[in-house]
Design a protein around this motif. Structure first.
Motif, PDB file in Angstrom:
ATOM      1  N   ARG A 150      50.955  89.039 -18.841  1.00 55.53           N
ATOM      2  CA  ARG A 150      50.830  87.632 -18.440  1.00 55.53           C
ATOM      3  C   ARG A 150      50.931  86.730 -19.667  1.00 55.53           C
ATOM      4  NH1 ARG A 150      46.675  84.078 -18.496  1.00 55.53           N
ATOM      5  NH2 ARG A 150      46.808  82.318 -17.026  1.00 55.53           N
ATOM      6  N   GLU A 151      50.278  87.113 -20.755  1.00 53.62           N
ATOM      7  CA  GLU A 151      50.271  86.290 -21.962  1.00 53.62           C
ATOM      8  C   GLU A 151      51.681  86.112 -22.513  1.00 53.62           C
ATOM      9  OE1 GLU A 151      48.466  83.754 -24.459  1.00 53.62           O
ATOM     10  OE2 GLU A 151      47.473  84.862 -22.836  1.00 53.62           O
ATOM     11  N   GLY A 152      52.503  87.151 -22.411  1.00 53.47           N
ATOM     12  CA  GLY A 152      53.876  87.042 -22.870  1.00 53.47           C
ATOM     13  C   GLY A 152      54.640  85.958 -22.113  1.00 53.47           C
ATOM     14  N   LYS A 153      54.394  85.828 -20.834  1.00 58.27           N
ATOM     15  CA  LYS A 153      55.084  84.800 -20.028  1.00 58.27           C
ATOM     16  C   LYS A 153      54.500  83.409 -20.304  1.00 58.27           C
ATOM     17  CE  LYS A 153      55.943  88.218 -16.444  1.00 58.27           C
ATOM     18  NZ  LYS A 153      54.887  89.163 -16.809  1.00 58.27           N
ATOM     19  N   ILE A 154      53.190  83.351 -20.554  1.00 57.90           N
ATOM     20  CA  ILE A 154      52.583  82.074 -20.935  1.00 57.90           C
ATOM     21  C   ILE A 154      53.210  81.557 -22.233  1.00 57.90           C
ATOM     22  CG2 ILE A 154      50.455  80.991 -21.786  1.00 57.90           C
ATOM     23  CD1 ILE A 154      50.429  81.310 -18.799  1.00 57.90           C
ATOM     24  N   ASN A 155      53.488  82.461 -23.165  1.00 54.63           N
ATOM     25  CA  ASN A 155      54.145  82.056 -24.413  1.00 54.63           C
ATOM     26  C   ASN A 155      55.533  81.493 -24.152  1.00 54.63           C
ATOM     27  OD1 ASN A 155      51.940  82.880 -25.923  1.00 54.63           O
ATOM     28  ND2 ASN A 155      52.752  84.928 -26.329  1.00 54.63           N
ATOM     29  N   LEU A 156      56.254  82.083 -23.190  1.00 58.95           N
ATOM     30  CA  LEU A 156      57.573  81.549 -22.827  1.00 58.95           C
ATOM     31  C   LEU A 156      57.451  80.135 -22.261  1.00 58.95           C
ATOM     32  CD1 LEU A 156      59.281  84.638 -21.080  1.00 58.95           C
ATOM     33  CD2 LEU A 156      59.753  83.719 -23.373  1.00 58.95           C
ATOM     34  N   LEU A 157      56.426  79.923 -21.445  1.00 59.92           N
ATOM     35  CA  LEU A 157      56.199  78.588 -20.876  1.00 59.92           C
ATOM     36  C   LEU A 157      55.861  77.590 -21.984  1.00 59.92           C
ATOM     37  CD1 LEU A 157      55.889  76.642 -18.530  1.00 59.92           C
ATOM     38  CD2 LEU A 157      53.569  77.516 -18.175  1.00 59.92           C
ATOM     39  N   ASN A 158      55.028  77.997 -22.932  1.00 61.10           N
ATOM     40  CA  ASN A 158      54.673  77.107 -24.039  1.00 61.10           C
ATOM     41  C   ASN A 158      55.901  76.767 -24.883  1.00 61.10           C
ATOM     42  OD1 ASN A 158      51.974  76.962 -23.332  1.00 61.10           O
ATOM     43  ND2 ASN A 158      51.396  78.733 -24.579  1.00 61.10           N
ATOM     44  N   ASP A 159      56.808  77.736 -25.046  1.00 62.14           N
ATOM     45  CA  ASP A 159      58.055  77.456 -25.764  1.00 62.14           C
ATOM     46  C   ASP A 159      58.871  76.391 -25.036  1.00 62.14           C
ATOM     47  OD1 ASP A 159      57.413  79.335 -27.658  1.00 62.14           O
ATOM     48  OD2 ASP A 159      58.689  80.917 -26.821  1.00 62.14           O
ATOM     49  N   LEU A 160      58.931  76.500 -23.714  1.00 64.07           N
ATOM     50  CA  LEU A 160      59.660  75.504 -22.922  1.00 64.07           C
ATOM     51  C   LEU A 160      59.017  74.132 -23.063  1.00 64.07           C
ATOM     52  CD1 LEU A 160      61.804  74.731 -20.799  1.00 64.07           C
ATOM     53  CD2 LEU A 160      60.183  75.460 -19.027  1.00 64.07           C
ATOM     54  N   LEU A 161      57.678  74.087 -23.012  1.00 60.39           N
ATOM     55  CA  LEU A 161      56.958  72.804 -23.096  1.00 60.39           C
ATOM     56  C   LEU A 161      57.078  72.170 -24.472  1.00 60.39           C
ATOM     57  CD1 LEU A 161      53.719  73.736 -21.088  1.00 60.39           C
ATOM     58  CD2 LEU A 161      55.620  72.305 -20.325  1.00 60.39           C
ATOM     59  N   SER A 162      57.332  72.977 -25.480  1.00 62.60           N
ATOM     60  CA  SER A 162      57.522  72.414 -26.820  1.00 62.60           C
ATOM     61  C   SER A 162      58.872  71.709 -26.951  1.00 62.60           C
ATOM     62  CB  SER A 162      57.399  73.518 -27.883  1.00 62.60           C
ATOM     63  OG  SER A 162      58.508  74.402 -27.802  1.00 62.60           O
ATOM     64  N   GLU A 163      59.782  72.029 -26.030  1.00 62.82           N
ATOM     65  CA  GLU A 163      61.121  71.451 -26.079  1.00 62.82           C
ATOM     66  C   GLU A 163      61.308  70.302 -25.104  1.00 62.82           C
ATOM     67  OE1 GLU A 163      63.729  74.673 -25.276  1.00 62.82           O
ATOM     68  OE2 GLU A 163      63.209  75.800 -27.085  1.00 62.82           O
ATOM     69  N   MET A 164      60.531  70.295 -24.035  1.00 58.97           N
ATOM     70  CA  MET A 164      60.698  69.252 -23.021  1.00 58.97           C
ATOM     71  C   MET A 164      59.418  69.101 -22.209  1.00 58.97           C
ATOM     72  SD  MET A 164      62.910  71.133 -20.022  1.00 58.97           S
ATOM     73  CE  MET A 164      62.649  69.707 -18.962  1.00 58.97           C
ATOM     74  N   ALA A 165      59.274  67.964 -21.558  1.00 54.03           N
ATOM     75  CA  ALA A 165      58.112  67.707 -20.698  1.00 54.03           C
ATOM     76  C   ALA A 165      58.458  68.085 -19.264  1.00 54.03           C
ATOM     77  CB  ALA A 165      57.716  66.236 -20.772  1.00 54.03           C
ATOM     78  N   LEU A 166      57.506  68.707 -18.577  1.00 57.59           N
ATOM     79  CA  LEU A 166      57.648  68.998 -17.159  1.00 57.59           C
ATOM     80  C   LEU A 166      56.740  68.077 -16.366  1.00 57.59           C
ATOM     81  CD1 LEU A 166      57.575  72.930 -17.069  1.00 57.59           C
ATOM     82  CD2 LEU A 166      59.582  71.436 -17.013  1.00 57.59           C
ATOM     83  N   SER A 167      57.164  67.727 -15.165  1.00 57.56           N
ATOM     84  CA  SER A 167      56.288  66.962 -14.280  1.00 57.56           C
ATOM     85  C   SER A 167      55.088  67.820 -13.913  1.00 57.56           C
ATOM     86  CB  SER A 167      57.044  66.549 -13.015  1.00 57.56           C
ATOM     87  OG  SER A 167      57.331  67.702 -12.230  1.00 57.56           O
ATOM     88  N   ASP A 168      54.040  67.191 -13.395  1.00 52.42           N
ATOM     89  CA  ASP A 168      52.828  67.928 -13.020  1.00 52.42           C
ATOM     90  C   ASP A 168      53.130  69.005 -11.979  1.00 52.42           C
ATOM     91  OD1 ASP A 168      51.377  66.404 -14.754  1.00 52.42           O
ATOM     92  OD2 ASP A 168      50.566  65.052 -13.228  1.00 52.42           O
ATOM     93  N   LYS A 169      53.968  68.659 -10.993  1.00 52.57           N
ATOM     94  CA  LYS A 169      54.299  69.627  -9.941  1.00 52.57           C
ATOM     95  C   LYS A 169      55.125  70.789 -10.486  1.00 52.57           C
ATOM     96  CE  LYS A 169      54.123  67.170  -5.513  1.00 52.57           C
ATOM     97  NZ  LYS A 169      54.907  66.808  -4.311  1.00 52.57           N
ATOM     98  N   ALA A 170      56.085  70.476 -11.353  1.00 48.07           N
ATOM     99  CA  ALA A 170      56.915  71.530 -11.927  1.00 48.07           C
ATOM    100  C   ALA A 170      56.072  72.465 -12.790  1.00 48.07           C
ATOM    101  CB  ALA A 170      58.046  70.931 -12.749  1.00 48.07           C
ATOM    102  N   LEU A 171      55.141  71.901 -13.552  1.00 46.93           N
ATOM    103  CA  LEU A 171      54.257  72.713 -14.380  1.00 46.93           C
ATOM    104  C   LEU A 171      53.364  73.593 -13.510  1.00 46.93           C
ATOM    105  CD1 LEU A 171      53.191  73.467 -17.160  1.00 46.93           C
ATOM    106  CD2 LEU A 171      51.638  71.498 -17.036  1.00 46.93           C
ATOM    107  N   GLU A 172      52.905  73.047 -12.398  1.00 47.48           N
ATOM    108  CA  GLU A 172      52.067  73.820 -11.479  1.00 47.48           C
ATOM    109  C   GLU A 172      52.830  75.029 -10.934  1.00 47.48           C
ATOM    110  OE1 GLU A 172      49.212  72.756  -7.723  1.00 47.48           O
ATOM    111  OE2 GLU A 172      51.281  72.044  -7.587  1.00 47.48           O
TER     112      GLU A 172
END
Length: 460
Positions: A150-172
């Motif tokens: 799970r942590e490996g995928k959370i890191n992928l999400l954090n990489d995406l968030l460092s490059e762009m902003a997601l809406s609240d729904k998309a992040l959810e």
């Protein structure tokens, strides 16, 4: 129209259609290599919103006047896949049906979140065998392994968030795609561990093993039709029901008292915890379908179950399907006359199952030209059964097979045409015979049902 289509196609590819103010709608276009259907259909939940015909280049175009931000799915029969849409999106998808999921690529405005969801889905599939090997581990070690994935995928999400902003729904949705797949593995653990290690009872779990349940919400409308969330709910309520039976109602040998008792627990728990209408209805349906089609209980218990179902979910959107299934099973009980289901001979003459089974012992088996390997396996096996059990007449019923192809297959396999029939309406066929398994067989004598839920490969 064609000119506008390709202009928009280029806009999506190169991002040249961006405007200062987001429009209310969205554009969804794409290319399908090796198409398996003429259309692409876009759904929101269970409702078809739009469909597009593939052009001569196997491309489609949809322009939605208004978009509710959230999860959709598109269908190119027989495949489907999620797509996340927001207002102002100009989303392009390209795929090859030979390798549907692995070939999918999203681009254009909205592509990043969709590629992320796809990456998580593919990573979950890739990790499947590894997770399966973990079920022999002790609970604490298993939990650490699953948390690490799970942590490996959370890191992928954090990489995406460092490059762009997601809406609240998309992040959810992005977080849910990670979390609920991880939670499913932990809900499965007690049962898979017991099976794989040969234990006779469920392993005792550490007090914190289910701590993730504190984060679970039962009434999130945004997630109701999201597969990881819904699949988690199925395993979760199955787990809760089993544990409730094991601790409070079970026999001395542990486990559930009986299938009726366990499934009534499931209905009660869903009733008490889930208020979101669509999720609630779908979970009730899942319990009912599992009970009626997998348990094969007696009609006395079936009556108790359907009464409980109606008491707790009488306004269920699937009520006609569930009550129809119950009535269908009731009609297919032993000692009942076979239903008057119309089938056709190679000459095109109409007859019924009861007429075919008159004054003989009959085993009906089923096949379709769309299931080539199954057809070959079944006909080979029936040849052996015919020699082994001369007291039975084995009758093949084909469904969803073109009449010309049907006769060609009978000739190619040198099948006895006097013992082969064809159904022309799959929906009526499936509902009447409660057809839920390709290996289903119906045993009858003198037009009367002996066993309508036999298995061709295990019942003889």
């Amino acid at each position: 129209m064609i000119k506008n289509f390709y202009y928009l196609f280029l806009c999506v590819l190169f991002g040249c259609c961006a405007t200062e103010k987001k429009p209310l709608g969205a554009v969804f276009i794409g290319e399908i290599v090796n198409p398996t259907d003429k259309y692409v259909v876009l759904y929101k939940d269970e409702v078809a919103l739009d469909s597009a015909l593939l052009d001569e280049h196997n491309m489609f175009y949809m322009e939605l006047a208004d978009v509710e931000e959230g999860l959709y799915h598109f269908d190119h029969s027989p495949e489907l896949q999620y797509v996340y849409l927001e207002r102002g999106d100009s989303l392009l998808v390209r795929l090859n049906t030979v390798d549907f999921d692995e070939s999918l690529i999203f681009s254009g405005r909205g592509g990043e979140i969709n590629n992320f969801l796809l990456d998580v889905f593919l990573k979950e599939e890739e990790e499947g065998p590894l997770v399966d090997s973990y079920y022999t581990l002790e609970p604490k070690e298993f939990g650490k392994k699953i948390d690490s994935l799970r942590e490996g995928k959370i890191n992928l999400l954090n990489d995406l968030l460092s490059e762009m902003a997601l809406s609240d729904k998309a992040l959810e949705i992005a977080k849910a795609s990670i979390d609920y797949n991880s939670y499913i593995n932990k809900e499965k653990y007690p049962f898979y561990h017991k099976k794989k290690t040969g234990r006779t009872v469920i392993h005792d779990l550490d007090p914190g093993f289910y701590d993730y349940r504190k984060q679970v919400t039962y009434n999130n409308k945004n997630l109701t039709y999201f597969r990881p969330y819904y699949n988690f709910m199925k395993y979760h309520f199955g787990n809760l029901s089993y544990m409730a039976c094991d601790q409070n109602c079970a026999t001395a040998e542990h486990g559930v008292k009986n299938n009726l008792h366990y499934n009534r627990h499931s209905l009660k728990l869903i009733d008490s915890l889930v208020k979101e209408k669509n999720l609630r209805d779908n979970l009730f349906r899942n319990v009912a379908m599992d009970y009626f089609l997998k348990v094969r209980d007696n009609m006395e218990n079936n009556k108790i179950f359907i009464d409980e179902f109606l008491k707790r979910s009488g306004d269920n959107q699937h009520i006609d399907e569930i009550t129809g299934l119950y009535e269908g099973i009731k009609k297919m009980q032993p000692h009942n006359i076979l239903p008057d289901l119309n089938v056709y001979t190679v000459s095109g003459n109409k007859t019924t199952l009861s007429e075919i089974a008159k004054e003989k012992n009959v085993v009906f088996y089923f096949w379709s030209a769309t299931q080539a390997r199954h057809f070959e396996n079944v006909t080979n096996y029936v040849a052996g059964l015919t020699a082994k059990h001369p007291e039975y007449t084995f009758i093949g019923i084909s469904w969803n097979t073109d009449p010309v192809k049907w006769i060609s297959l009978l000739d190619s396999r040198q099948l006895d045409k006097d013992r082969q029939y064809r159904s022309t309406d799959f929906e009526v066929f499936a509902k009447t015979l409660v057809f839920d398994d390709y290996n289903k067989a119906i045993i009858a004598k003198d037009g009367v049902i002996v066993d309508a839920f036999a298995n061709l490969f295990t019942s003889f």
